[in-house]
Motif scaffolding. Structure first.
Motif: not given
Length: 221
Positions: A29, A3-5, A33, A60, A47, A26, A49, A23
């Motif tokens: 990430v 995933v990307r934030i 976070a 998440l 987040f 998870a 995907d 990306e």
């Protein structure tokens, strides 16, 4: 799952700006976070995907906790071989996955009859891997499928049309099984020399040697 934030950062004087990351896995990430959250400067965070679905921090965390004891971070290598002299085929797949904090490798092969080409054997090997994923209990997860067959990978990516009826039937079976398992596939085409494990299994199946084995592995998958 990668995933990307995306987040909005607010300075001490109230100015705001938007950021997004590349990306990442998870679990990684989540570490970023939580660290950003401790600064008190993050106004909102979400987040995303690879299918552009949005996840909250709570969702998440719930996802990561839910998959701890189930197979996840799954990579599948597949290969099929066809002997024109005997019209026999060998299928092979290698599945790497994580479960309960450990990493595993499943190796499986099988002979096949009634196939008519190497391309059909490649499709049959892919389908064999789906059957093994089902037995493992892999469902509703992103899965990487890796092979050296341009025909299979490009067909399933929908980069190439499926013209031959026999191959079209295999593609339909694969699509149906994907839907049943709720898989989110990613297809990666690699050179043959990097697919040697699955290739060896397919050759062994052609030679009458059948293998089903699961072993724990160390290091990153």
């Amino acid at each position: 799952m990668n995933v990307r934030i995306e987040w909005i950062y607010r300075t001490s004087k109230g100015a705001e700006t938007f950021f997004h990351s590349e990306e990442m896995p998870a679990a990684q990430v989540l570490l970023f976070a939580e660290d950003m959250g401790r600064t008190g400067r993050v106004k909102s965070i979400v987040f995303i995907d690879r299918f552009d679905s949005k996840w909250s921090l709570k969702e998440l965390k719930g996802y990561l906790k839910g998959i701890e004891t189930e197979p996840h971070n799954v990579k599948v290598y597949f290969d099929g071989g066809f002997d024109r002299a005997t019209f026999s085929s060998g299928l092979g797949c290698v599945i790497y996955y994580e479960q309960s904090g450990k990493s595993y490798r499943l190796r499986r092969n099988a002979p096949a009859v009634a196939l008519t080409s190497n391309n059909e054997a490649e499709y049959a090997a892919f389908y064999l891997s789906l059957q093994e994923l089902e037995l493992l209990g892999v469902h509703h997860l992103p899965v990487q499928f890796i092979g050296d067959s341009q025909v299979v990978i490009n067909h399933l990516r929908e980069d190439w049309p499926v013209i031959e009826k026999g191959l079209s039937n295999w593609a339909d079976r694969i699509e149906q099984k994907m839907k049943e398992l709720g898989l989110q596939p990613e297809y990666n085409l690699i050179p043959r020399k990097l697919n040697n494990e699955a290739d060896r299994l397919a050759t062994q199946a052609l030679n009458g040697i059948e293998i089903t084995a699961v072993s724990e592995v160390s290091g990153d998958l």
